[in-house]
Design a protein around this motif. Structure first.
Motif, PDB file in Angstrom:
ATOM      1  N   THR A   1     -25.429  71.142   0.354  1.00 25.92           N
ATOM      2  CA  THR A   1     -24.254  71.408   1.188  1.00 25.92           C
ATOM      3  C   THR A   1     -23.070  71.753   0.304  1.00 25.92           C
ATOM      4  N   PHE A   2     -22.171  72.598   0.804  1.00 24.34           N
ATOM      5  CA  PHE A   2     -20.898  72.813   0.108  1.00 24.34           C
ATOM      6  C   PHE A   2     -19.770  72.743   1.122  1.00 24.34           C
ATOM      7  N   SER A   3     -18.646  72.164   0.687  1.00 25.57           N
ATOM      8  CA  SER A   3     -17.540  71.936   1.615  1.00 25.57           C
ATOM      9  C   SER A   3     -16.210  71.969   0.885  1.00 25.57           C
ATOM     10  N   VAL A   4     -15.142  72.067   1.688  1.00 28.47           N
ATOM     11  CA  VAL A   4     -13.777  72.019   1.176  1.00 28.47           C
ATOM     12  C   VAL A   4     -12.961  71.178   2.143  1.00 28.47           C
ATOM     13  N   ILE A   5     -12.122  70.293   1.607  1.00 30.64           N
ATOM     14  CA  ILE A   5     -11.181  69.548   2.417  1.00 30.64           C
ATOM     15  C   ILE A   5      -9.788  69.855   1.891  1.00 30.64           C
TER      16      ILE A   5
ATOM     17  N   VAL B   1     -18.965  63.652   3.563  1.00 34.12           N
ATOM     18  CA  VAL B   1     -20.046  62.791   3.082  1.00 34.12           C
ATOM     19  C   VAL B   1     -21.307  63.636   2.977  1.00 34.12           C
ATOM     20  N   GLN B   2     -21.791  63.835   1.762  1.00 27.59           N
ATOM     21  CA  GLN B   2     -22.868  64.797   1.511  1.00 27.59           C
ATOM     22  C   GLN B   2     -23.990  64.181   0.673  1.00 27.59           C
TER      23      GLN B   2
ATOM     24  N   VAL C   1     -17.346  73.322   6.111  1.00 25.03           N
ATOM     25  CA  VAL C   1     -18.594  72.947   5.463  1.00 25.03           C
ATOM     26  C   VAL C   1     -19.709  73.861   5.915  1.00 25.03           C
ATOM     27  N   SER C   2     -20.650  74.108   5.027  1.00 24.40           N
ATOM     28  CA  SER C   2     -21.836  74.880   5.381  1.00 24.40           C
ATOM     29  C   SER C   2     -23.040  74.310   4.643  1.00 24.40           C
TER      30      SER C   2
ATOM     31  N   GLY D   1     -23.195  82.304  -3.750  1.00 24.10           N
ATOM     32  CA  GLY D   1     -24.575  81.806  -3.711  1.00 24.10           C
ATOM     33  C   GLY D   1     -24.807  80.719  -2.695  1.00 24.10           C
ATOM     34  N   GLY D   2     -23.781  79.869  -2.488  1.00 18.84           N
ATOM     35  CA  GLY D   2     -23.899  78.821  -1.482  1.00 18.84           C
ATOM     36  C   GLY D   2     -25.044  77.863  -1.726  1.00 18.84           C
ATOM     37  N   ASP D   3     -25.676  77.448  -0.650  1.00 20.98           N
ATOM     38  CA  ASP D   3     -26.798  76.517  -0.681  1.00 20.98           C
ATOM     39  C   ASP D   3     -28.030  77.221  -1.240  1.00 20.98           C
ATOM     40  N   LEU D   4     -28.669  76.600  -2.229  1.00 22.53           N
ATOM     41  CA  LEU D   4     -29.844  77.186  -2.878  1.00 22.53           C
ATOM     42  C   LEU D   4     -30.943  77.517  -1.881  1.00 22.53           C
TER      43      LEU D   4
END
Length: 273
Positions: free
Chosen positions: A2-6, A42-43, A19-20, A153-156
């Motif tokens: 997962t990747f996210s920004v707050i 929370v990841q 988040v994605s 690239g995001g999530d592998l």
């Protein structure tokens, strides 16, 4: 995975998260938000209840750094990845040693980006740069960061879901629940792009952009927005055509009659009168 920004908007005090992930309905799993309290991501292999516990800590006045420090020393949370933001813009993040590679986090002024099982080490720097370089509302800055992460690239494993939430930095009241934006894409081949489309549609509703809604609103309502758009630009023929199309549908004539006092439709009536 997962990747996210707050992040926090320094001008308005709003707080948000984007988040994605390549899991179903990531908006159900990663974000925990509460107006006037804070935002938590929370990841990785975190306990499902950890987000609620971190929000409770913020409610009690514990700082993000203290909350993250406690989680880092808890044996049951060794595999977690977390980020915590409070209404003042204090932010802290941590990536547990059990998180899946490539993983990590970057903390900036009033924001953080974090991810695990990423396609490359370029994802997080790209997200951080996009968030800081983008102007405008917080939602757009969060989406810019998420888009940059996906482009890097995001999530592998691939793409499946995404979510965007923005809340007030002040507590909810009876008159205002504090929710500024709550959009989710639960299952899509390109969830970040779909989330951007939803953001643009929400903006059109908020700003009464009838021209856009006449094209992108649900099919059954497009004629209504076409009539409103025509009324705004003074196009009598287009307004009449749109109203006639609405009246031809079962039940719509009664609805139009019931809305006779609505200020927006009154404009259409004046144009045709």
């Amino acid at each position: 995975m997962t990747f996210s920004v707050i992040g926090r908007d320094a001008a308005t005090g709003d707080l948000g998260i984007a988040v994605s992930s390549c899991i179903l309905a990531v908006g159900r799993v990663v974000p925990s938000v509460r107006p006037g309290v804070g935002v938590v991501a929370v990841q990785a292999r975190s306990r499902r209840g950890l987000g609620g516990s971190l929000l409770a800590g913020l409610t009690e006045g514990t700082s993000p750094s203290d909350l993250v420090r406690r989680a880092a020393h808890a044996a049951e949370d060794v595999d977690r990845q977390i980020a915590v933001l409070d209404p003042t813009g204090q932010v802290a993040a941590d990536t547990g040693r059990g998180s899946l590679p490539v993983s990590g986090h970057l903390v900036g002024e009033g924001f953080s980006v974090q991810g695990n099982m990423l396609a490359s080490a370029d994802v997080l720097p790209a997200m951080s740069q996009a968030f800081t370089a983008t102007g405008g509302p917080l939602a757009d800055r969060l989406l810019a960061a998420l888009t940059a992460g996906q482009d890097a690239g995001g999530d592998l494993r691939g793409r499946q879901s995404a979510a965007l939430q923005v809340v007030s930095g002040s507590p909810a009241t009876d008159d205002d629940d504090g929710v500024r934006l709550d959009l989710r894409v639960d299952d899509s081949g390109d969830p970040v792009a779909q989330l951007r489309m939803l953001r643009n549609l929400q903006r059109a509703y908020d700003e009464r952009d009838y021209e856009t809604l006449a094209v992108f609103a649900p099919e059954g309502a497009r004629d209504l927005y076409a009539a409103l758009a025509a009324s705004r630009r003074g196009d009598r023929a287009a307004a009449r055509s749109a109203l006639e199309a609405m009246r031809a549908r079962p039940g719509w004539s009664a609805w139009l009659a019931s809305m006779a006092g609505d200020a927006r439709l009154a404009g259409v009536s004046r144009l045709l009168g």
